[in-house]
Every structure is written in C-alpha cells, then in structure tokens.
Scaffold this motif. Structure first.
Motif, PDB file in Angstrom:
ATOM      1  N   UNK A  28     177.846  14.298  55.626  1.00 45.00           N
ATOM      2  CA  UNK A  28     177.113  13.325  54.815  1.00 45.00           C
ATOM      3  C   UNK A  28     176.313  12.390  55.701  1.00 45.00           C
ATOM      4  N   UNK A  29     175.124  11.959  55.240  1.00 47.39           N
ATOM      5  CA  UNK A  29     174.431  10.926  56.010  1.00 47.39           C
ATOM      6  C   UNK A  29     175.216   9.612  55.936  1.00 47.39           C
ATOM      7  N   UNK A  30     175.058   8.783  56.953  1.00 47.33           N
ATOM      8  CA  UNK A  30     175.744   7.486  56.931  1.00 47.33           C
ATOM      9  C   UNK A  30     175.141   6.590  55.850  1.00 47.33           C
ATOM     10  N   UNK A  31     173.833   6.654  55.748  1.00 47.65           N
ATOM     11  CA  UNK A  31     173.105   5.793  54.800  1.00 47.65           C
ATOM     12  C   UNK A  31     172.036   6.641  54.124  1.00 47.65           C
ATOM     13  N   UNK A  32     171.945   6.508  52.803  1.00 47.18           N
ATOM     14  CA  UNK A  32     170.920   7.304  52.105  1.00 47.18           C
ATOM     15  C   UNK A  32     170.392   6.552  50.906  1.00 47.18           C
TER      16      UNK A  32
ATOM     17  N   UNK B 119     157.793   0.280  46.081  1.00 49.56           N
ATOM     18  CA  UNK B 119     158.488   1.563  46.272  1.00 49.56           C
ATOM     19  C   UNK B 119     158.419   2.367  44.979  1.00 49.56           C
ATOM     20  N   UNK B 120     158.087   3.609  45.117  1.00 51.91           N
ATOM     21  CA  UNK B 120     157.966   4.489  43.943  1.00 51.91           C
ATOM     22  C   UNK B 120     158.742   5.767  44.174  1.00 51.91           C
ATOM     23  N   UNK B 121     160.045   5.632  44.265  1.00 46.82           N
ATOM     24  CA  UNK B 121     160.882   6.835  44.396  1.00 46.82           C
ATOM     25  C   UNK B 121     161.133   7.238  45.838  1.00 46.82           C
ATOM     26  N   UNK B 122     161.420   6.233  46.705  1.00 40.38           N
ATOM     27  CA  UNK B 122     161.630   6.539  48.127  1.00 40.38           C
ATOM     28  C   UNK B 122     163.051   7.045  48.380  1.00 40.38           C
ATOM     29  N   UNK B 123     163.157   8.223  48.977  1.00 45.58           N
ATOM     30  CA  UNK B 123     164.459   8.808  49.335  1.00 45.58           C
ATOM     31  C   UNK B 123     164.477   9.094  50.831  1.00 45.58           C
ATOM     32  N   UNK B 124     165.407   8.456  51.540  1.00 45.11           N
ATOM     33  CA  UNK B 124     165.543   8.722  52.971  1.00 45.11           C
ATOM     34  C   UNK B 124     167.029   8.844  53.330  1.00 45.11           C
ATOM     35  N   UNK B 125     167.280   9.498  54.443  1.00 46.71           N
ATOM     36  CA  UNK B 125     168.657   9.641  54.917  1.00 46.71           C
ATOM     37  C   UNK B 125     168.724   9.261  56.385  1.00 46.71           C
ATOM     38  N   UNK B 126     169.767   8.529  56.744  1.00 39.74           N
ATOM     39  CA  UNK B 126     169.990   8.154  58.136  1.00 39.74           C
ATOM     40  C   UNK B 126     171.376   8.658  58.517  1.00 39.74           C
ATOM     41  N   UNK B 127     171.420   9.492  59.536  1.00 39.42           N
ATOM     42  CA  UNK B 127     172.723  10.012  59.959  1.00 39.42           C
ATOM     43  C   UNK B 127     173.350   9.054  60.974  1.00 39.42           C
ATOM     44  N   UNK B 128     174.666   9.147  61.122  1.00 39.37           N
ATOM     45  CA  UNK B 128     175.365   8.295  62.085  1.00 39.37           C
ATOM     46  C   UNK B 128     174.773   8.513  63.471  1.00 39.37           C
ATOM     47  N   UNK B 129     174.482   7.432  64.167  1.00 36.88           N
ATOM     48  CA  UNK B 129     173.995   7.523  65.538  1.00 36.88           C
ATOM     49  C   UNK B 129     172.544   7.939  65.685  1.00 36.88           C
TER      50      UNK B 129
ATOM     51  N   UNK C 113     173.383   4.531  49.216  1.00 32.22           N
ATOM     52  CA  UNK C 113     174.777   4.856  49.521  1.00 32.22           C
ATOM     53  C   UNK C 113     175.017   4.655  51.005  1.00 32.22           C
ATOM     54  N   UNK C 114     176.025   3.851  51.341  1.00 34.44           N
ATOM     55  CA  UNK C 114     176.394   3.623  52.739  1.00 34.44           C
ATOM     56  C   UNK C 114     177.856   4.009  52.918  1.00 34.44           C
ATOM     57  N   UNK C 115     178.115   4.932  53.835  1.00 40.02           N
ATOM     58  CA  UNK C 115     179.483   5.383  54.129  1.00 40.02           C
ATOM     59  C   UNK C 115     180.269   5.641  52.836  1.00 40.02           C
ATOM     60  N   UNK C 116     179.621   6.334  51.911  1.00 47.09           N
ATOM     61  CA  UNK C 116     180.289   6.713  50.674  1.00 47.09           C
ATOM     62  C   UNK C 116     180.328   5.641  49.597  1.00 47.09           C
ATOM     63  N   UNK C 117     179.786   4.450  49.887  1.00 45.11           N
ATOM     64  CA  UNK C 117     179.801   3.367  48.904  1.00 45.11           C
ATOM     65  C   UNK C 117     178.414   3.112  48.343  1.00 45.11           C
ATOM     66  N   UNK C 118     178.313   2.940  47.028  1.00 45.64           N
ATOM     67  CA  UNK C 118     177.031   2.622  46.412  1.00 45.64           C
ATOM     68  C   UNK C 118     176.813   1.113  46.519  1.00 45.64           C
TER      69      UNK C 118
END
Ligand SMILES: Nc1ncnc2c1ncn2[C@@H]1O[C@H](COP(=O)(O)OP(=O)(O)OP(=O)(O)O)[C@@H](O)[C@H]1O
Ligand SMILES: [Mg+2]
Length: 235
Positions: A12-16, A30-40, A72-77
C-alpha cells in the motif's frame, strides 16, 4: 525497516488521495486529483502556476479539508479523523514547509526550529541544541538568533526546512522549498533534503516548478487544471 512498516502493508502507498475536489470560492483548484506517495519515496509535483499544487499539498497534509474525495495515510482516512487526532497526527508524522515560509515572526530561527521538539516534550536546552544541528545541516550559520523579519528569503526557507525535519517526520511536505534560493544554494539545500530523506526513510512530497529540483525526486507527477496530467503531457 523504514516507514514502510507503518502502513501495515508494504504494497500500500503510505499516503494517497483519490478524486480530490477543492474550490476556493468560484475557483476550482482541484478537480479530481489522485496521487500516491510510497514510504521513503521522493515525489515531485510539478505544473503551471495555478494548477493546484499548493492546494493539493495542503489537502494531503490534512491542513485543508477537501470538498470531495479522500486522503488515506497509513491506512487511516484523514477526513474521518476528529480535529484533535488530525492535529496530533500532523505533529507526530508530518513536517511541512509552506510556500511562503510561515516561521513564527516573534521567535528567532533557533527557537522556531526548537519549537516542534518542545511541543513534543523535549526540554528547552536539548531542543535548542538539536535545532542548531539542523540549522547547520541546511546551511544556516551565524543567523540562529535572528528573527524571520531580519533574515533573507533563502535563510528563512532553510530554517523552514530544518523546522519541518527536526522531529523526524514520516512525511515531509515541501512547497517550493528552493523558490527563494539561487541555483547553487538550491542544489545545496536539495542535496541536504534528499540525503536526510534517504537516510531516515522519510517520504517527501516536493512541489516545484524547477526541473533541476524535480530531478532529485524518484518520480514526478504533473498537475494540470487541478488533476494529474497523463504521462507525456507537458503543458
Ligand atoms: N485562498 C485562496 N482563495 C482564492 N483562490 C485561491 C486560494 N488559494 C488558491 N486559489 C486559487 O486556486 C487555484 C490553485 O491555486 P494553488 O495555489 O493551489 O496553485 P499552485 O499550483 O500552487 O500555484 P503557484 O505555482 O503559483 O504556487 C488558483 O487559481 C488560485 O488562484
Ligand atoms: Mg503554490
């Protein structure tokens, strides 16, 4: 392990963010921005002025609540957390460098950087000593006792970076951290930021309009009119 284990699931990404929508008055930032940041990971967010980079950063860091979509950060909304829990999470896990500095004007550079440590429970002497080391790492020497109003834009920016990193956050959000620096200083600051992030496994969301700065990232996403532009779209 680095921060990957905080997700409880390395895949899972750390933050999404998913489908973030945010309007400022009539402007749809913002009009529907989806990004993912992986740990590190160091992720560069680029795009034209007004494309929504700062608004995205503020939503991902839990500073601004989006009108729609989720973070979502570390599984938390984040949108489901009460304000108190969200502030606590921001204090323990996130470090933020704002586009326009936002150091506390009444405090010296040293005390600005020491403050997050003191809020986390460190004593003043220890906090100031560690703050001094971080200022040094970002090239602030001999200016520790200056208040932000007496510092150059570049010095204030370096102090803001030190303040964001001093508590050892899991994610650093940096909005144009080199915007007030000449190219040599930008290189020094980015080298220090990237080195620190790699060493500690800190993920970095790096907003920049500068291709040389974006080159320090592992990956780049480009915003266009408040959403992530498809790969290969450059304007
Ligand atoms: N507080 C605000 N009030 C009104 N409009 C805003 C506000 N903040 C941002 N906007 C508008 O929302 C849009 C996106 O702004 P944002 O600051 O996120 O863009 P940006 O990509 O960070 O731009 P820059 O590169 O100039 O920093 C712009 O049209 C901006 O004018
Ligand atoms: Mg901005």
């Amino acid at each position: 392990m680095t921060n990957g284990d905080t997700t409880g699931n390395a895949a899972q990404p750390l933050l999404a963010s998913r489908g973030l929508v945010k309007a400022h008055g009539r402007t749809e930032a913002l009009r529907g921005a989806s990004v993912e940041l992986r740990a590190g990971e160091i992720l560069a967010v680029t795009g034209a002025s007004g494309s929504g980079k700062s608004t995205l950063l503020h939503c991902l860091a839990g500073i601004v609540r989006p009108d729609a979509g989720s973070v979502t950060y570390a599984g938390r909304r984040l949108e489901e957390l009460p304000e108190k829990r969200l502030s606590e999470l921001r204090r323990t896990d996130f470090g933020v460098v704002f586009q326009f500095g936002q150091l506390i004007p009444e405090l010296t550079a040293l005390d600005n950087v020491a403050l997050p440590l003191m809020l986390a429970g460190a004593g003043r002497v220890e906090a100031r000593a560690r703050a001094g080391e971080w200022l040094e790492r970002f090239g602030v020497r001999g200016q520790e006792e200056l208040r932000p109003g007496a510092m150059s834009g570049g010095q204030a920016q370096r102090a803001s970076l030190a303040r964001a990193l001093v508590t050892g956050p899991k994610v650093v959000f940096a909005d144009e951290p080199t915007g007030a620096l000449d190219s040599l200083s930008a290189e020094q600051v980015m080298t220090a930021l990237a080195h620190t992030a790699r060493e500690s496994g800190t993920a970095v969301l790096l907003v920049t309009h500068d291709a040389q700065v974006a080159a320090y990232a592992d990956r780049e996403v480009r915003l266009r009119d408040g959403a992530v532009a498809p790969l290969g779209v450059t304007a």
